[in-house]
Motif scaffolding. Structure first.
Motif, mmCIF file in Angstrom:
data_model
loop_
_atom_site.group_PDB
_atom_site.id
_atom_site.type_symbol
_atom_site.label_atom_id
_atom_site.label_comp_id
_atom_site.label_asym_id
_atom_site.label_seq_id
_atom_site.Cartn_x
_atom_site.Cartn_y
_atom_site.Cartn_z
ATOM 1 N N GLN A 3 0.825 -1.207 0.000
ATOM 2 C CA GLN A 3 0.000 0.000 0.000
ATOM 3 C C GLN A 3 0.856 1.253 0.000
ATOM 4 O O GLN A 3 0.518 2.238 -0.654
ATOM 5 N N SER A 4 1.959 1.239 0.725
ATOM 6 C CA SER A 4 2.815 2.424 0.766
ATOM 7 C C SER A 4 3.494 2.649 -0.588
ATOM 8 O O SER A 4 3.665 3.791 -1.020
ATOM 9 N N GLN A 5 3.863 1.586 -1.270
ATOM 10 C CA GLN A 5 4.462 1.726 -2.591
ATOM 11 C C GLN A 5 3.441 2.247 -3.594
ATOM 12 O O GLN A 5 3.769 3.052 -4.468
ATOM 13 N N ALA A 6 2.204 1.799 -3.472
ATOM 14 C CA ALA A 6 1.153 2.283 -4.368
ATOM 15 C C ALA A 6 0.892 3.764 -4.119
ATOM 16 O O ALA A 6 0.664 4.530 -5.058
ATOM 17 N N TRP A 7 0.910 4.174 -2.860
ATOM 18 C CA TRP A 7 0.701 5.581 -2.516
ATOM 19 C C TRP A 7 1.814 6.446 -3.100
ATOM 20 O O TRP A 7 1.540 7.505 -3.669
#
Length: 80
Positions: A3-7
């Protein structure tokens, strides 16, 4: 973690889109409409920069009036 990489990926994509739109708009505005300049030195005293060489004034240069030949007596003109 995913999720942090997608953000971060969404943030960079939005930043690039905004950057590639804002830069041409800003350059066109500064070239065609107006820009900000600093007045330094004693050439325009006492109207501008009255404090001497230690201080400087900031002025807005209006390109629009010059392009339309609307310069009148008493206007301040800047030459590059």
């Amino acid at each position: 973690m995913a999720q942090s990489q997608a953000w971060v990926k969404r943030y960079l994509k939005a930043f690039c889109k905004g950057f590639f739109v804002a830069v041409p708009v800003a350059v066109t505005f500064l070239d065609r409409v107006a820009c900000v300049a600093r007045v330094e030195g004693a050439s325009m005293q006492p109207s501008l920069n009255p404090g001497g060489s230690q201080s400087s004034d900031v002025v807005l240069l209006n390109h629009w009036k010059v392009r339309n030949f609307e310069v009148h007596r008493g206007d301040i003109v800047s030459l590059v």
